[in-house]
Write a protein that holds these residues in place. Structure first.
Motif, short mmCIF file in Angstrom:
data_model
loop_
_atom_site.label_atom_id
_atom_site.label_comp_id
_atom_site.label_asym_id
_atom_site.label_seq_id
_atom_site.Cartn_x
_atom_site.Cartn_y
_atom_site.Cartn_z
N LYS A 133 0.83 -1.21 0.00
CA LYS A 133 0.00 0.00 0.00
C LYS A 133 0.87 1.25 0.00
O LYS A 133 0.58 2.22 -0.71
CB LYS A 133 -0.92 -0.01 1.21
N MET A 134 1.93 1.25 0.81
CA MET A 134 2.78 2.43 0.87
C MET A 134 3.53 2.65 -0.44
O MET A 134 3.86 3.78 -0.79
CB MET A 134 3.77 2.30 2.03
N ALA A 135 3.81 1.57 -1.18
CA ALA A 135 4.49 1.68 -2.46
C ALA A 135 3.52 1.81 -3.63
O ALA A 135 3.95 1.85 -4.79
CB ALA A 135 5.40 0.47 -2.67
N ASN A 136 2.22 1.86 -3.33
CA ASN A 136 1.18 1.96 -4.36
C ASN A 136 1.26 0.81 -5.37
O ASN A 136 1.07 0.99 -6.57
CB ASN A 136 1.28 3.30 -5.10
N VAL A 137 1.57 -0.37 -4.84
CA VAL A 137 1.62 -1.58 -5.67
C VAL A 137 0.28 -2.30 -5.53
O VAL A 137 -0.09 -2.74 -4.45
CB VAL A 137 2.77 -2.51 -5.24
N THR A 138 -0.45 -2.41 -6.62
CA THR A 138 -1.79 -3.01 -6.58
C THR A 138 -1.91 -4.22 -7.51
O THR A 138 -3.01 -4.70 -7.76
CB THR A 138 -2.85 -1.97 -6.97
N THR A 139 -0.78 -4.69 -8.02
CA THR A 139 -0.83 -5.77 -9.02
C THR A 139 -0.27 -7.08 -8.49
O THR A 139 0.15 -7.93 -9.27
CB THR A 139 -0.05 -5.35 -10.27
N ILE A 140 -0.24 -7.25 -7.17
CA ILE A 140 0.26 -8.50 -6.60
C ILE A 140 -0.88 -9.51 -6.59
O ILE A 140 -1.75 -9.48 -5.73
CB ILE A 140 0.81 -8.28 -5.17
N GLU A 141 -0.89 -10.39 -7.56
CA GLU A 141 -1.96 -11.37 -7.68
C GLU A 141 -1.71 -12.63 -6.86
O GLU A 141 -2.63 -13.31 -6.45
CB GLU A 141 -2.15 -11.74 -9.16
#
Length: 225
Positions: A133-141
């Protein structure tokens, strides 16, 4: 961008592929300057050295065993715990690359995946979510797709929490000894006598009777399975 992807792009570049084997080896040796940081943040070293430090403090033996001994034991226990992972890296990445059966990119990927697999198994899901969330990573499936710039800090704080939990459990029997000794001294009217002077020999005796170092080494090793 994930740092691992950056390294991968460098390995894929024509400039790197065009270098002579001697220069590649020199670059590899230069990169080993970062091995100390990798040892602390990407292996079992953090948990092991913290737990061993807790043992020394719980025993109230000050600097016994010496710091050099604690660090040395931590290092070799780390090599023991990381043995399967290091063997996998050597068999799937280093040896084929030196035999020129795979490219530098393939060797990097094989070694990275082996280390990634070890770290992800020891990392709490909540910590990965936090740094994602802090790195704005939203693609970890799936866990295998977690980038290293998210996984490494998540792994470190997971190891810190685990080490502190183990340290707390180690402190309990020694605290009980301190309490018993304090009560006995107060009942005898020896309130000016420091309880640690009396309790420390009993702590050492208890630790020796239960074969403490063997027990600690066994628990630390099994905690990574």
């Amino acid at each position: 961008m994930d740092s691992a992807q950056t390294v991968q792009q460098i390995l894929e570049s024509e400039a790197f592929q065009g270098l002579s084997p001697q220069i590649k080896v020199a670059l590899f040796l230069g990169g080993m300057a970062l091995i100390s940081a990798a040892l602390v943040t990407m292996t079992a070293f953090t948990r092991i050295v913290i737990v061993l430090s807790f043992v020394r403090r719980a025993l109230s033996t000050q600097e016994i065993p010496p710091t050099q001994v604690v660090l040395g034991l931590s290092l070799f226990l780390t090599l023991f715990v990381m043995g399967p992972t290091l063997t996998k890296i050597e068999q799937e990445a280093i040896r084929p690359y030196l035999a020129e059966t795979i490219t530098g990119q393939a060797a990097w990927d094989n070694g990275r995946f082996a280390l990634h697999d070890f770290m992800i198994r020891q990392t709490r899901k909540a910590d990965i979510i936090l740094f994602a969330k802090m790195a704005n990573v939203t693609t970890i499936e799936r866990p295998e797709s977690t980038p290293f710039d998210v996984l490494i800090p998540a792994y470190v704080i997971s190891e810190l929490k685990t080490a502190f939990i183990m340290g707390f459990c180690l402190y309990i029997p020694f605290i009980l000894i301190d309490l018993v000794v304090s009560v006995i001294l107060m009942s005898l009217g020896m309130m000016m006598m420091p309880p640690m002077v009396i309790s420390t020999p009993f702590k050492i005796l208890l630790f020796v009777l239960v074969d403490g170092w063997q027990l600690i080494a066994k628990v630390l090793s099994l905690s990574f399975h």
